[in-house]
Design an enzyme around this catalytic site. Structure first.
Site, PDB file in Angstrom:
ATOM      1  N   CYS A   9     118.459  89.087  14.175  1.00 25.87           N
ATOM      2  CA  CYS A   9     118.851  88.111  15.211  1.00 25.87           C
ATOM      3  C   CYS A   9     120.094  87.335  14.774  1.00 25.87           C
ATOM      4  O   CYS A   9     120.981  87.054  15.579  1.00 25.87           O
ATOM      5  CB  CYS A   9     117.698  87.160  15.510  1.00 25.87           C
ATOM      6  SG  CYS A   9     116.397  87.960  16.472  1.00 25.87           S
TER       7      CYS A   9
ATOM      8  N   CYS B 146     115.338  85.788  12.324  1.00 26.16           N
ATOM      9  CA  CYS B 146     115.354  86.885  11.347  1.00 26.16           C
ATOM     10  C   CYS B 146     116.789  87.400  11.167  1.00 26.16           C
ATOM     11  O   CYS B 146     117.691  87.054  11.920  1.00 26.16           O
ATOM     12  CB  CYS B 146     114.433  88.020  11.801  1.00 26.16           C
ATOM     13  SG  CYS B 146     115.118  89.029  13.123  1.00 26.16           S
TER      14      CYS B 146
ATOM     15  N   GLU C 116     115.044  85.543  20.131  1.00 32.20           N
ATOM     16  CA  GLU C 116     116.459  85.149  20.082  1.00 32.20           C
ATOM     17  C   GLU C 116     117.347  86.214  20.702  1.00 32.20           C
ATOM     18  O   GLU C 116     118.288  85.920  21.434  1.00 32.20           O
ATOM     19  CB  GLU C 116     116.886  84.914  18.626  1.00 32.20           C
ATOM     20  CG  GLU C 116     116.167  83.766  17.938  1.00 32.20           C
ATOM     21  CD  GLU C 116     114.868  84.175  17.244  1.00 32.20           C
ATOM     22  OE1 GLU C 116     114.203  85.134  17.705  1.00 32.20           O
ATOM     23  OE2 GLU C 116     114.504  83.516  16.257  1.00 32.20           O
TER      24      GLU C 116
HETATM   25  N1  THU Z   1     110.082  87.212  15.881  1.00 32.57           N
HETATM   26  C1  THU Z   1     110.986  86.623  16.708  1.00 32.57           C
HETATM   27  O1  THU Z   1     110.830  86.611  17.936  1.00 32.57           O
HETATM   28  N2  THU Z   1     112.075  86.059  16.134  1.00 32.57           N
HETATM   29  C2  THU Z   1     112.340  86.051  14.801  1.00 32.57           C
HETATM   30  O2  THU Z   1     113.415  85.628  14.398  1.00 32.57           O
HETATM   31  C3  THU Z   1     111.346  86.546  13.863  1.00 32.57           C
HETATM   32  C4  THU Z   1     110.197  87.266  14.435  1.00 32.57           C
HETATM   33  C5  THU Z   1     108.929  87.880  16.498  1.00 32.57           C
HETATM   34  C6  THU Z   1     108.964  89.379  16.385  1.00 32.57           C
HETATM   35  C7  THU Z   1     107.504  89.726  16.465  1.00 32.57           C
HETATM   36  O3  THU Z   1     107.142  89.846  17.832  1.00 32.57           O
HETATM   37  C8  THU Z   1     106.795  88.515  15.862  1.00 32.57           C
HETATM   38  O4  THU Z   1     107.742  87.463  15.863  1.00 32.57           O
HETATM   39  C9  THU Z   1     106.288  88.737  14.437  1.00 32.57           C
HETATM   40  O5  THU Z   1     107.286  89.251  13.631  1.00 32.57           O
END
Ligand code: THU
Length: 160
Positions: free
Chosen positions: A115, A112, A75
């Site tokens: 983000c 998360c 994101e």
């Molecule tokens: N991840 C994302 O790309 N977006 C999120 O909102 C949560 C987590 C990714 C980060 C990491 O590369 C993987 O997912 C595991 O946490």
């Protein structure tokens, strides 16, 4: 003392086919981005696609690093790319798709906290809500009409 109850609102769709064609297309772009994620450590792929008011679609995927904290979520990769390429163009919608390489991700995966805070910055900057859609590899899709619904009590620049 007073108690404060915070309510939020989301829409949950059983299947992507219930969504309008433009959102389905945006989610398809998120899936394409997801499949190009660089996630050798977590084996968890995330793709994000933004629809801008100029009709451009900007994508991002999670980019991991051997030094784990140096990686970045899908994101933020996407929204910073949009901010860098089109600093004055509004972001209308964000679609997010997540899929583990180890198991079937059959529930919607929300962005998360970091983000959410980053997306909030752009929503406030453009003074217009960003619609957010998130899903897993299959199953339900959740829609939030605005980032604010996903991050009550957000920190903003009004106090700086
Ligand atoms: N991840 C994302 O790309 N977006 C999120 O909102 C949560 C987590 C990714 C980060 C990491 O590369 C993987 O997912 C595991 O946490």
């Amino acid at each position: 003392m007073k108690e404060v109850n915070i309510e939020t609102k989301l829409e949950v769709y059983d299947d992507i086919s219930e969504l309008p064609a433009d959102v389905q297309k945006l989610l398809a772009s998120a899936v394409e981005a997801r499949d190009n994620a660089y996630s050798p450590y977590s084996k968890f792929n995330v793709g994000a696609a933004l629809l801008l008011e100029n009709d451009e679609v900007i994508i991002g995927s999670n980019q991991e690093n051997a030094s784990y904290p140096s990686g970045l979520c899908a994101e933020r990769t996407a929204i910073y790319y949009a901010g860098a390429k089109y600093p004055n163009t509004k972001i209308l919608k964000m679609a997010i798709s997540a899929s583990s390489q180890n198991q079937i991700t059959d529930k919607p995966i929300p962005p998360c906290g970091a983000c959410r805070q980053s997306i909030a910055e752009y929503e406030i900057k453009q003074d217009q809500p960003i619609e957010i859609f998130f899903t897993g590899a299959k199953g339900e899709v959740v829609k939030s009409e605005s980032l604010v619904n996903l991050l009550p009590l957000l920190f903003d620049n009004s106090v700086l």
